[in-house]
Scaffold this active site. Structure first.
Site, PDB file in Angstrom:
ATOM      1  N   ASP A   1       5.602  -1.243  -9.383  1.00  0.00           N
ATOM      2  CA  ASP A   1       5.162  -1.531  -7.947  1.00  0.00           C
ATOM      3  C   ASP A   1       4.004  -2.437  -8.103  1.00  0.00           C
ATOM      4  O   ASP A   1       2.932  -2.252  -8.772  1.00  0.00           O
ATOM      5  CB  ASP A   1       4.681  -0.130  -7.210  1.00  0.00           C
ATOM      6  CG  ASP A   1       4.687  -0.451  -5.654  1.00  0.00           C
ATOM      7  OD1 ASP A   1       4.347  -1.396  -5.316  1.00  0.00           O
ATOM      8  OD2 ASP A   1       4.605   0.496  -5.030  1.00  0.00           O
TER       9      ASP A   1
ATOM     10  N   ARG B   1       2.501  -4.153  -5.432  1.00  0.00           N
ATOM     11  CA  ARG B   1       2.115  -4.290  -4.238  1.00  0.00           C
ATOM     12  C   ARG B   1       0.718  -4.170  -4.030  1.00  0.00           C
ATOM     13  O   ARG B   1       0.096  -3.079  -4.936  1.00  0.00           O
ATOM     14  CB  ARG B   1       2.738  -3.723  -3.056  1.00  0.00           C
ATOM     15  CG  ARG B   1       4.151  -3.978  -2.958  1.00  0.00           C
ATOM     16  CD  ARG B   1       4.839  -3.122  -1.957  1.00  0.00           C
ATOM     17  NE  ARG B   1       5.022  -1.941  -2.320  1.00  0.00           N
ATOM     18  CZ  ARG B   1       5.647  -0.818  -1.747  1.00  0.00           C
ATOM     19  NH1 ARG B   1       6.117  -1.087  -0.384  1.00  0.00           N
ATOM     20  NH2 ARG B   1       5.867   0.411  -2.589  1.00  0.00           N
TER      21      ARG B   1
END
Ligand SMILES: [Zn+2]
Length: 199
Positions: A126, A128
């Site tokens: 991930d 983000r």
């Protein structure tokens, strides 16, 4: 004042969920163009969804994830109760981009799950980060939110940004095609279940 985003424009946009104020922001670090979609008058403790862009799920109604139904549900919730959906560009495929997301899907055809597929491509599970969303909340004068999410990382990053956060679970869009994806997010990536009792 903050250096992460620059406010560019505000305009009214009619949608199937009602008429919203769209406020456009430029991300001064990534160059991405984010938008805050606003319904009603904003106050403290307002309903907020920080939503990651997902072309496949939202434009093409892919059943491999639940992003399209989640976005629809969030817009419907703020249209009824007031609130903000912060739509984060540059977050396609949990931040790895559209082509890499499709490559990860291809690897999943040979049996890898959503997390291992990213790792096999040499990419983070991930990628983000939500500092731009915090900066947009700051611009809107919002210091406390009811955050519509099942993602503990998102809760933590928004809280670390100095926002007081209470979670509102979201359960939509489950299908036979994404049950493996959802259980990987739950079991291997710490995502909370949609049940209100999950905290
Ligand atoms: Zn998606």
């Amino acid at each position: 004042m903050n250096a992460r985003v620059a406010f560019e424009v505000e305009t009214l946009v009619p949608t199937e969920h009602g008429r919203f104020r769209f406020r456009g922001y430029r991300d001064l670090v990534t160059g991405a163009e984010h938008v805050a979609i606003i319904a009603g008058l904003l106050g403290q403790g307002t309903l907020v969804r920080v939503h990651s862009e997902c072309l496949t799920g939202e434009a093409f109604l892919s059943l491999k994830c639940e992003c399209g139904p989640q976005l629809d549900a969030a817009l419907e919730m703020i249209s009824r109760r007031g609130g903000v959906v912060i739509y984060m560009r540059g977050h396609e495929g949990r931040g790895i981009g559209l082509i890499n997301k499709l490559k990860a899907y291809q690897l999943q055809e040979s049996g890898l799950d959503t997390l291992d597929a990213n790792l096999a491509l040499g990419l983070p599970a991930d990628d983000r980060e939500y500092a731009a969303a915090v900066a947009i909340l700051d611009d809107l004068g919002i210091r406390s939110v009811q955050l519509i999410t099942n993602n503990p990382e998102k809760l933590q990053q928004v809280a670390r940004g100095g926002i007081t956060v209470e979670r509102v679970p979201i359960v939509v869009g489950e299908s036979p095609f994404n049950s493996g994806y959802l259980s990987t997010k739950h079991e291997r990536m710490g995502h909370l279940s949609g049940a209100a009792t999950a905290g």
